[in-house]
Design a protein around this motif. Sequence first.
Motif, mmCIF file in Angstrom:
data_model
loop_
_atom_site.group_PDB
_atom_site.id
_atom_site.type_symbol
_atom_site.label_atom_id
_atom_site.label_comp_id
_atom_site.label_asym_id
_atom_site.label_seq_id
_atom_site.Cartn_x
_atom_site.Cartn_y
_atom_site.Cartn_z
ATOM 1 N N ILE A 165 2.801 -7.564 -5.588
ATOM 2 C CA ILE A 165 3.470 -6.612 -4.695
ATOM 3 C C ILE A 165 2.367 -5.803 -4.025
ATOM 4 C CG2 ILE A 165 5.215 -4.793 -4.493
ATOM 5 C CD1 ILE A 165 6.318 -5.747 -7.193
ATOM 6 N N ALA A 166 1.951 -6.257 -2.837
ATOM 7 C CA ALA A 166 0.810 -5.612 -2.166
ATOM 8 C C ALA A 166 1.230 -4.292 -1.544
ATOM 9 C CB ALA A 166 0.237 -6.541 -1.103
ATOM 10 N N VAL A 167 2.435 -4.260 -0.970
ATOM 11 C CA VAL A 167 2.956 -3.025 -0.356
ATOM 12 C C VAL A 167 4.368 -2.839 -0.895
ATOM 13 C CG1 VAL A 167 3.571 -1.898 1.819
ATOM 14 C CG2 VAL A 167 1.529 -3.336 1.704
ATOM 15 N N GLY B 231 -7.233 4.686 0.508
ATOM 16 C CA GLY B 231 -6.911 4.344 -0.874
ATOM 17 C C GLY B 231 -7.966 3.413 -1.431
ATOM 18 N N PRO B 232 -7.962 3.212 -2.754
ATOM 19 C CA PRO B 232 -8.983 2.349 -3.362
ATOM 20 C C PRO B 232 -8.758 0.886 -3.007
ATOM 21 C CG PRO B 232 -7.369 3.032 -4.991
ATOM 22 C CD PRO B 232 -7.012 3.740 -3.725
ATOM 23 N N SER B 233 -9.755 0.067 -3.305
ATOM 24 C CA SER B 233 -9.668 -1.358 -2.999
ATOM 25 C C SER B 233 -8.419 -1.969 -3.645
ATOM 26 C CB SER B 233 -10.936 -2.033 -3.546
ATOM 27 O OG SER B 233 -10.856 -3.394 -3.303
ATOM 28 N N GLY B 234 -7.702 -2.772 -2.851
ATOM 29 C CA GLY B 234 -6.528 -3.470 -3.378
ATOM 30 C C GLY B 234 -5.244 -2.663 -3.367
ATOM 31 N N CYS B 235 -5.261 -1.452 -2.767
ATOM 32 C CA CYS B 235 -4.059 -0.601 -2.819
ATOM 33 C C CYS B 235 -3.017 -0.997 -1.784
ATOM 34 C CB CYS B 235 -4.427 0.860 -2.642
ATOM 35 S SG CYS B 235 -4.903 1.268 -0.956
ATOM 36 N N GLY B 236 -3.363 -1.929 -0.877
ATOM 37 C CA GLY B 236 -2.378 -2.407 0.095
ATOM 38 C C GLY B 236 -2.544 -1.843 1.484
ATOM 39 N N LYS B 237 -3.657 -1.164 1.733
ATOM 40 C CA LYS B 237 -3.810 -0.525 3.056
ATOM 41 C C LYS B 237 -4.017 -1.551 4.175
ATOM 42 C CE LYS B 237 -8.484 0.907 1.734
ATOM 43 N NZ LYS B 237 -8.563 0.030 0.539
ATOM 44 N N SER B 238 -4.855 -2.566 3.926
ATOM 45 C CA SER B 238 -5.060 -3.575 4.986
ATOM 46 C C SER B 238 -3.775 -4.340 5.246
ATOM 47 C CB SER B 238 -6.152 -4.568 4.608
ATOM 48 O OG SER B 238 -7.360 -3.892 4.460
ATOM 49 N N THR B 239 -3.045 -4.680 4.181
ATOM 50 C CA THR B 239 -1.789 -5.427 4.359
ATOM 51 C C THR B 239 -0.818 -4.605 5.211
ATOM 52 O OG1 THR B 239 -2.194 -6.438 2.214
ATOM 53 C CG2 THR B 239 0.017 -6.670 3.113
ATOM 54 N N THR B 240 -0.766 -3.308 4.977
ATOM 55 C CA THR B 240 0.098 -2.434 5.789
ATOM 56 C C THR B 240 -0.319 -2.507 7.260
ATOM 57 O OG1 THR B 240 0.307 -0.958 3.896
ATOM 58 C CG2 THR B 240 0.943 -0.053 6.033
ATOM 59 N N ILE C 64 5.364 -8.882 -0.492
ATOM 60 C CA ILE C 64 5.126 -9.559 -1.772
ATOM 61 C C ILE C 64 4.443 -10.884 -1.463
ATOM 62 C CG2 ILE C 64 6.221 -10.562 -3.820
ATOM 63 C CD1 ILE C 64 8.577 -8.555 -3.217
ATOM 64 N N PHE C 65 3.269 -11.079 -2.050
ATOM 65 C CA PHE C 65 2.616 -12.389 -1.936
ATOM 66 C C PHE C 65 3.096 -13.236 -3.114
ATOM 67 C CE2 PHE C 65 -0.470 -9.682 0.356
ATOM 68 C CZ PHE C 65 -0.507 -10.389 1.550
ATOM 69 N N LYS C 66 3.688 -14.382 -2.802
ATOM 70 C CA LYS C 66 4.257 -15.232 -3.857
ATOM 71 C C LYS C 66 3.151 -15.817 -4.722
ATOM 72 C CE LYS C 66 8.708 -15.177 -3.193
ATOM 73 N NZ LYS C 66 9.071 -14.066 -4.046
HETATM 74 P P1 ATP Z 1 -9.627 -3.582 0.303
HETATM 75 O O1 ATP Z 1 -10.062 -2.187 0.554
HETATM 76 O O2 ATP Z 1 -10.311 -4.199 -0.862
HETATM 77 O O3 ATP Z 1 -9.605 -4.434 1.523
HETATM 78 P P2 ATP Z 1 -6.751 -3.107 0.511
HETATM 79 O O4 ATP Z 1 -6.281 -1.796 0.038
HETATM 80 O O5 ATP Z 1 -6.902 -3.287 1.956
HETATM 81 O O6 ATP Z 1 -8.088 -3.483 -0.237
HETATM 82 P P3 ATP Z 1 -5.018 -5.399 0.560
HETATM 83 O O7 ATP Z 1 -6.008 -6.306 1.191
HETATM 84 O O8 ATP Z 1 -3.920 -4.902 1.392
HETATM 85 O O9 ATP Z 1 -5.754 -4.161 -0.110
HETATM 86 O O10 ATP Z 1 -4.429 -6.128 -0.721
HETATM 87 C C1 ATP Z 1 -3.412 -5.583 -1.530
HETATM 88 C C2 ATP Z 1 -3.132 -6.522 -2.696
HETATM 89 O O11 ATP Z 1 -2.578 -7.731 -2.197
HETATM 90 C C3 ATP Z 1 -4.356 -6.900 -3.486
HETATM 91 O O12 ATP Z 1 -3.995 -6.951 -4.839
HETATM 92 C C4 ATP Z 1 -4.705 -8.280 -2.976
HETATM 93 O O13 ATP Z 1 -5.320 -9.037 -3.969
HETATM 94 C C5 ATP Z 1 -3.349 -8.834 -2.624
HETATM 95 N N1 ATP Z 1 -3.416 -9.796 -1.507
HETATM 96 C C6 ATP Z 1 -3.876 -9.562 -0.259
HETATM 97 N N2 ATP Z 1 -3.763 -10.664 0.514
HETATM 98 C C7 ATP Z 1 -3.222 -11.625 -0.276
HETATM 99 C C8 ATP Z 1 -2.851 -13.004 -0.073
HETATM 100 N N3 ATP Z 1 -3.014 -13.578 1.119
HETATM 101 N N4 ATP Z 1 -2.336 -13.676 -1.127
HETATM 102 C C9 ATP Z 1 -2.166 -13.084 -2.320
HETATM 103 N N5 ATP Z 1 -2.473 -11.798 -2.583
HETATM 104 C C10 ATP Z 1 -3.000 -11.080 -1.581
#
Ligand code: ATP
Length: 488
Positions: A24-26, A43-52, A11-13
């Motif tokens: 809630i990114a993941v 997954g599509p952009s913003g789905c949380g894959k990079s954060t994972t 969760i990004f605050k």
């Molecule tokens: P992309 O393909 O666009 O890179 P992604 O699936 O890899 O997308 P993430 O980068 O994991 O997605 O982001 C998931 C969600 O978390 C998004 O809504 C993004 O805006 C949010 N997010 C990512 N990093 C931060 C951060 N440092 N602070 C706040 N929100 C964030």
Amino acid sequence: MEILIKNLSKIFKGDPKKSIEDTIAVDNVTIDMKDNELVGILGPSGCGKSTTLYMIAGLKEPSNGEIWFDNEEVTNLASEKRGIGFVFQNYALYPHMNVYKNISFPLTNLKVEAYKKENKIESLVLENKLLENIKELNEVIISSSIKNKISKERAILFLIDKYIISPSFAKRLYSYKLFLIEDNTLLNNRVKEIKEDNLKEIENIKEKYLRKDIKIDEEFYLVDRNNERIKERRRLSKDEIDLMVREVARLVQIEDQLDKKPKELSGGQQQRVAIARALVKKPRVLLLDEPLSNLDARLRIKTREEIKRIQKETGITTVFVTHDQEEAMSICDEIVVMNQGKVMQSGKPIDIYKNPNNLFVAKFLGTPPINVFKGLIKEDGIYVDNEKVSSLKNNDYINKEVYVGIRPEGFILNENDEDLGISLRVKEITLNGKDTTLTLEHDSFLGEEIKIVVDSDLALSIATYRFKVKENKMFVFDKESEERISIE
Ligand code: ATP
């Protein structure tokens, strides 16, 4: 190595003062990635894959959950202690360093816990072995000549590449100048002399160790009086670094680009350097964040095949993040489809394609994408408008509206069947060789245009046709939850 993620969340605050809500990114993600596999997080952009991926790497801290590498929990372990290699989307190479330095950089200050080896004896033994085939050795040196002139630097590089030896070893081999001795008897005598000197030197070194009660085993490691190999903590030597850099450069096929600066390389080559740099420390896992996104279409296909080959050759468990379903489907052993921070489905690409759990996954995988219609389940089957497309049904859904998804390859031209079928208007016909792609329309279709793939032998024109639907290419979904429902 197996990677297990258990109930992982991030969760990004937000900032209440600025009315920014928490993200809630993941969201409670559990994934089991098996040893020696190439796993795609898709997954599509913003789905949380990079954060994972960043949490697996230890570059972002989870809000909840656990990460395990085999039997070791690494959730709170510092990134540099996890044994990972990471390739960023933009490669992140050092522009002022040449390729060799870029790859060797992670090794320069690396301290390793290693068994003590007697490198001198190892190289003398190997030298004697190579001298046994003096003809080949001389041929390698002579084959490096340009216009009948032998340059020392080039000859040494040829020796390094042929025998996978260190530069200092290659220099020593060259320094005997055996390729200059034309007379065979003289040559053989000189070789014999060098070999005898080497054997003497080996004995001298062994004797020195014996005085300290240390022996050398058959793989040249030092062993103490209990026959245990002796360990030491130290930096890597220049020769060791050189061997590692060249080994990994060969693996990614950039061994002839080592002197160039990153800007002198193509995008694909830069990507190989980034992969080599991530692999040079022999990581336990390799993590790739959209590694192909900066490449043009042709290079993307070539490089993705390369990643597959490198993964298979090294056997390193590799996690690959992408938003491109075709990319993930074509090279991954397993894929994990994510949406809005959650895992929608995971498994082998073909299994997921053939058996999607929900509408999102059905729509996300496949080119052209699945065709989704508004449908109705009646007592005697599934209907789209007033046409019955299948006699299958689900008794819990009688008289309920559903979504009916049909893969592009799920239509058979069949104008004569009175009972089952769907009538579609052809708008466009595109021949792609063996297949023809038809663009069509229908009032109950839920997207822009229907795309189906049929055999090119069919003679079709711009008109309305009736198609039968292959039942294993058709999936039905609940209208509210969008989960797949069974039909029989
Ligand atoms: P992309 O393909 O666009 O890179 P992604 O699936 O890899 O997308 P993430 O980068 O994991 O997605 O982001 C998931 C969600 O978390 C998004 O809504 C993004 O805006 C949010 N997010 C990512 N990093 C931060 C951060 N440092 N602070 C706040 N929100 C964030």
